[in-house]
Design an enzyme around this catalytic site. Structure first.
Site, PDB file in Angstrom:
ATOM      1  CG  ASP A   8      -0.347   0.215   2.544  1.00  0.00           C
ATOM      2  OD1 ASP A   8       0.894   0.303   2.607  1.00  0.00           O
ATOM      3  OD2 ASP A   8      -1.088   0.318   3.533  1.00  0.00           O
ATOM      4  CG  HIS A  98       9.096 -24.402  12.988  1.00  0.00           C
ATOM      5  ND1 HIS A  98       9.113 -24.325  14.354  1.00  0.00           N
ATOM      6  CD2 HIS A  98      10.306 -24.892  12.628  1.00  0.00           C
ATOM      7  CE1 HIS A  98      10.288 -24.773  14.825  1.00  0.00           C
ATOM      8  NE2 HIS A  98      11.038 -25.096  13.774  1.00  0.00           N
TER       9      HIS A  98
HETATM   10  C1  RB5 Z   1      -1.881   2.834   6.618  1.00  0.00           C
HETATM   11  O1  RB5 Z   1      -1.869   4.035   7.321  1.00  0.00           O
HETATM   12  C2  RB5 Z   1      -1.661   1.667   7.566  1.00  0.00           C
HETATM   13  O2  RB5 Z   1      -2.746   1.506   8.400  1.00  0.00           O
HETATM   14  C3  RB5 Z   1      -1.368   0.394   6.785  1.00  0.00           C
HETATM   15  O3  RB5 Z   1      -0.272   0.600   5.964  1.00  0.00           O
HETATM   16  C4  RB5 Z   1      -1.020  -0.828   7.612  1.00  0.00           C
HETATM   17  O4  RB5 Z   1      -0.036  -0.529   8.550  1.00  0.00           O
HETATM   18  C5  RB5 Z   1      -2.147  -1.545   8.179  1.00  0.00           C
HETATM   19  O5  RB5 Z   1      -1.984  -2.589   8.839  1.00  0.00           O
END
Ligand code: RB5
Length: 157
Positions: A8, A98
């Site tokens: 992301d 594992h």
């Molecule tokens: C984005 O701000 C963040 O929440 C995402 O990258 C991640 O860490 C979620 O688990």
């Protein structure tokens, strides 16, 4: 080995560095996105990589978000996926030996570039040890069978 990689916005910059590392080590990969640091939702990327690995189009997957946790939770919803969120080398290795992890989830806000490269390197070379560990991984699969309608997914094994 063929790797599916995705991130992301929080993992975007680290993904680019991991891609460079994979190229330098002549490891084949496909980048499923995202392609900039613009805000996105991690499940949208997790499912792409998880499905590609579950369908065996790729040997393994690497997912990066801020903590690795959201990606890990989302990827583990796909039958056949054993995603492990790792912040150091030891758990990365044991997740292979594992748990036969097939996706490595990384936290770009937690591990820096150098440590991440070591984690990736160790995770890529570690092998599942089978035997008693296989019995346990098979039991994870039984849990999947109980709660997921595998036939609806089009996945064969
Ligand atoms: C984005 O701000 C963040 O929440 C995402 O990258 C991640 O860490 C979620 O688990």
């Amino acid at each position: 080995m063929k790797i599916a990689i995705g991130a992301d916005h929080a993992g975007y910059t680290l993904k680019e560095k991991i891609k460079k590392f994979l190229s330098q080590n002549k490891i084949e990969y496909q980048d499923f996105g995202c392609y900039s640091a613009e805000s996105t939702d991690y499940p949208d990327w997790a499912i792409k990589i998880a499905e590609a690995v579950a369908k065996k189009e790729f040997d393994r997957g690497i997912l990066i978000c801020g903590t690795g946790i959201g990606m890990c939770i989302a990827a583990n919803k796909v039958p056949g996926i054993r995603a492990a969120s790792c912040y150091e080398v030891f758990t990365a290795r044991l997740s292979r030996e594992h748990n036969d992890s097939n996706i490595l989830a990384l936290g770009a806000r937690i591990t820096g570039e150098d440590l991440t490269k070591k984690i990736v390197e160790e995770w890529l070379k570690a092998k599942f040890k089978g035997n008693r560990h296989k019995i346990r991984v098979d039991k994870i699969r039984e849990i999947e069978e109980k709660y997921f309608k595998r036939e609806k997914t089009g996945l064969k094994d």
